[in-house]
Write a protein that holds these residues in place. Structure first.
Motif, short mmCIF file in Angstrom:
data_model
loop_
_atom_site.label_atom_id
_atom_site.label_comp_id
_atom_site.label_asym_id
_atom_site.label_seq_id
_atom_site.Cartn_x
_atom_site.Cartn_y
_atom_site.Cartn_z
N ALA A 247 0.82 -1.21 0.00
CA ALA A 247 0.00 0.00 0.00
C ALA A 247 0.86 1.27 0.00
CB ALA A 247 -0.93 -0.01 1.21
N TRP A 248 1.92 1.27 0.79
CA TRP A 248 2.77 2.45 0.89
C TRP A 248 3.50 2.73 -0.42
CZ3 TRP A 248 3.17 6.64 3.68
CH2 TRP A 248 2.66 6.65 4.99
N SER A 249 3.93 1.69 -1.12
CA SER A 249 4.64 1.92 -2.37
C SER A 249 3.74 2.64 -3.38
CB SER A 249 5.15 0.60 -2.96
OG SER A 249 4.09 -0.23 -3.39
N THR A 250 2.45 2.35 -3.35
CA THR A 250 1.50 3.04 -4.22
C THR A 250 1.31 4.48 -3.77
OG1 THR A 250 0.33 0.98 -4.71
CG2 THR A 250 -0.86 3.03 -5.07
N ALA A 251 1.09 4.68 -2.47
CA ALA A 251 0.83 6.02 -1.95
C ALA A 251 2.02 6.94 -2.16
CB ALA A 251 0.46 5.94 -0.47
N LEU A 252 3.23 6.42 -1.97
CA LEU A 252 4.42 7.25 -2.07
C LEU A 252 4.65 7.77 -3.48
CD1 LEU A 252 6.79 5.13 0.18
CD2 LEU A 252 5.93 7.41 0.72
N MET A 253 4.15 7.06 -4.49
CA MET A 253 4.28 7.55 -5.86
C MET A 253 3.52 8.86 -6.06
SD MET A 253 6.31 5.70 -7.69
CE MET A 253 5.90 6.34 -9.31
N LEU A 254 2.58 9.16 -5.18
CA LEU A 254 1.77 10.37 -5.29
C LEU A 254 2.30 11.51 -4.44
CD1 LEU A 254 -1.69 8.58 -5.04
CD2 LEU A 254 -0.68 9.54 -7.11
N MET A 255 3.45 11.30 -3.78
CA MET A 255 3.97 12.29 -2.85
C MET A 255 5.25 12.92 -3.38
SD MET A 255 3.41 10.07 0.67
CE MET A 255 4.16 11.32 1.72
N PRO A 256 5.41 14.24 -3.24
CA PRO A 256 6.68 14.88 -3.58
C PRO A 256 7.80 14.34 -2.70
CG PRO A 256 4.93 16.51 -3.31
CD PRO A 256 4.40 15.21 -2.82
N THR A 257 9.02 14.45 -3.17
CA THR A 257 10.16 13.90 -2.44
C THR A 257 10.29 14.50 -1.05
OG1 THR A 257 11.33 13.60 -4.55
CG2 THR A 257 12.65 13.51 -2.53
N ALA A 258 10.10 15.80 -0.93
CA ALA A 258 10.22 16.46 0.37
C ALA A 258 9.20 15.90 1.35
CB ALA A 258 10.05 17.96 0.23
N GLU A 259 8.02 15.59 0.86
CA GLU A 259 6.98 15.04 1.73
C GLU A 259 7.32 13.61 2.14
OE1 GLU A 259 2.11 14.34 1.71
OE2 GLU A 259 3.07 15.54 0.14
N ILE A 260 7.92 12.84 1.23
CA ILE A 260 8.34 11.49 1.57
C ILE A 260 9.36 11.53 2.69
CG2 ILE A 260 9.56 9.44 0.73
CD1 ILE A 260 8.34 9.93 -2.00
N ALA A 261 10.30 12.46 2.59
CA ALA A 261 11.35 12.56 3.60
C ALA A 261 10.81 12.90 4.97
CB ALA A 261 12.38 13.61 3.17
N GLN A 262 9.64 13.54 5.03
CA GLN A 262 9.04 13.94 6.31
C GLN A 262 7.98 12.94 6.80
OE1 GLN A 262 10.19 16.50 8.13
NE2 GLN A 262 11.73 16.72 6.52
N THR A 263 7.75 11.89 6.03
CA THR A 263 6.72 10.92 6.41
C THR A 263 7.15 10.14 7.65
OG1 THR A 263 5.99 10.68 4.12
CG2 THR A 263 5.37 8.93 5.66
N PRO A 264 6.35 10.14 8.71
CA PRO A 264 6.72 9.35 9.91
C PRO A 264 6.79 7.88 9.57
CG PRO A 264 4.95 10.92 10.39
CD PRO A 264 5.11 10.89 8.90
N THR A 265 7.76 7.20 10.14
CA THR A 265 7.91 5.77 9.90
C THR A 265 7.77 5.02 11.21
OG1 THR A 265 10.31 6.04 10.07
CG2 THR A 265 9.35 6.02 7.86
N THR A 266 7.11 3.88 11.15
CA THR A 266 6.91 3.05 12.34
C THR A 266 7.17 1.60 11.97
OG1 THR A 266 4.54 2.77 11.86
CG2 THR A 266 5.17 4.61 13.28
N GLU A 267 7.42 0.78 12.95
CA GLU A 267 7.79 -0.61 12.71
C GLU A 267 6.72 -1.37 11.97
OE1 GLU A 267 8.90 -4.59 15.30
OE2 GLU A 267 9.31 -2.61 16.13
N ASN A 268 5.45 -1.12 12.29
CA ASN A 268 4.40 -1.93 11.67
C ASN A 268 3.79 -1.27 10.44
OD1 ASN A 268 3.01 0.13 12.97
ND2 ASN A 268 1.28 -1.17 13.52
N GLN A 269 4.34 -0.11 10.02
CA GLN A 269 3.83 0.54 8.82
C GLN A 269 4.95 0.71 7.80
OE1 GLN A 269 0.97 1.98 7.46
NE2 GLN A 269 -0.32 0.89 8.92
N LEU A 270 5.61 1.83 7.82
CA LEU A 270 6.66 2.14 6.87
C LEU A 270 7.98 2.29 7.62
CD1 LEU A 270 7.32 2.96 3.87
CD2 LEU A 270 6.94 5.33 4.60
#
Length: 288
Positions: A247-270
């Motif tokens: 799911a995340w690989s699909t969603a990230l294609m819709l996000m600018p690079t700067a937004e990807i870099a600021q996306t919170p990451t967690t063990e059970n998600q991304l």
């Protein structure tokens, strides 16, 4: 790099080829595990595909206002997982955009259909109620990853050292004590990573193309997203669960690079992101 010694099995399902790489010395046992695993995938496809007549998702999509359909535990779990991914991706992953996907995939003329309607997924009971028809569930962006997670649950407890489950070349799940080399092949650059007790899923225009639609702008297709804002050509998402990596690989294609870099990451998600841009491959590590 050389993968660990294993036996390879493959099976056609969900419009792709599933590969099972199983480590162990008892070849007869491994063949039996693979056979049962492929049977499980077939059952999941019947339940999760919106094109399988009589399947759970097909019947949900036919519900009228006020109707409730009781579904299997597996379909319920997949829908709840998809809902969780929807929440964590800020709605960029939306499993109810089947009509938009059809419009883009079939290059239909006319205005892009707006995602209307409302469904209720009951949290404690395997059932779905239609409040207003119009939402078409399509689990193509998470169903294969969910199937890999179910395979991991299935082989838990079997006497094997490790395994790598793959749906096509896009999504992989490594289980057990073995690490697996995975090639990250982009349009211009390539590298590799070692996958150990985690999942990895890739998305790009070439891999999913018109299956990626933007839910925030009346179904604007990914090809209409400004390349200045989204310069990445291919993305690999890491997670502990294959469904979330999918799911995340699909969603990230819709996000600018700067937004990807600021996306919170967690063990059970991304947990981390690899992306290909014009100047090479970049790794965005997990953040606190």
């Amino acid at each position: 790099m050389t993968p660990p010694e294993h036996k390879l099995f493959h099976h056609e399902a969900m419009k792709t080829t599933f590969f099972l790489r199983l480590c162990g010395e008892d070849e007869s046992l491994l063949k039996g595990i693979a056979s049962e695993a492929f049977h499980l995938i077939g059952e999941l496809e019947q339940k999760l595909s919106r094109y399988a007549e009589g399947g759970d998702i097909h019947r949900i999509n036919a519900l009228q206002a006020g109707e409730t359909h009781h579904i299997s535990e597996e379909s319920h779990a997949c829908l709840l997982t998809a809902l969780e991914a929807y929440i964590h991706t800020g709605g960029l992953f939306d499993p109810t955009l089947g009509s938009l996907i059809d419009h883009q995939k079939q290059q239909q003329a006319g205005e892009v259909p707006r995602p209307l309607g409302q469904l209720i997924i009951h949290p404690d009971t395997p059932a779905v109620t239609c409040v207003e028809p119009g939402r078409i569930i399509d689990l193509g962006g998470i169903g294969k990853g969910f199937a890999l997670d179910q395979l991991a649950r299935f082989i838990d407890g079997w006497d094997i050292d490790g395994a790598l489950f793959s749906s096509g070349a896009s999504t992989h799940l490594a289980v057990g004590d073995v690490s697996w080399p995975i090639e990250l092949v982009g349009d211009q650059y390539q590298s590799h990573t070692m996958l150990h007790q985690q999942a990895l899923s890739a998305s790009s225009f070439d891999i999913q193309g018109c299956h990626i639609v933007h839910p925030g702008s009346a179904g604007m297709a990914i090809t209409e997203v400004s390349p200045e804002k989204n310069p990445h050509k291919r993305i690999w998402a890491y997670s502990q669960a294959a469904a979330f990596a999918d799911a995340w690989s699909t969603a990230l294609m819709l996000m600018p690079t700067a937004e990807i870099a600021q996306t919170p990451t967690t063990e059970n998600q991304l947990t981390a992101v690899h992306l290909e841009q014009a100047d090479g491959l970049h790794l965005i590590s997990a953040q606190a």
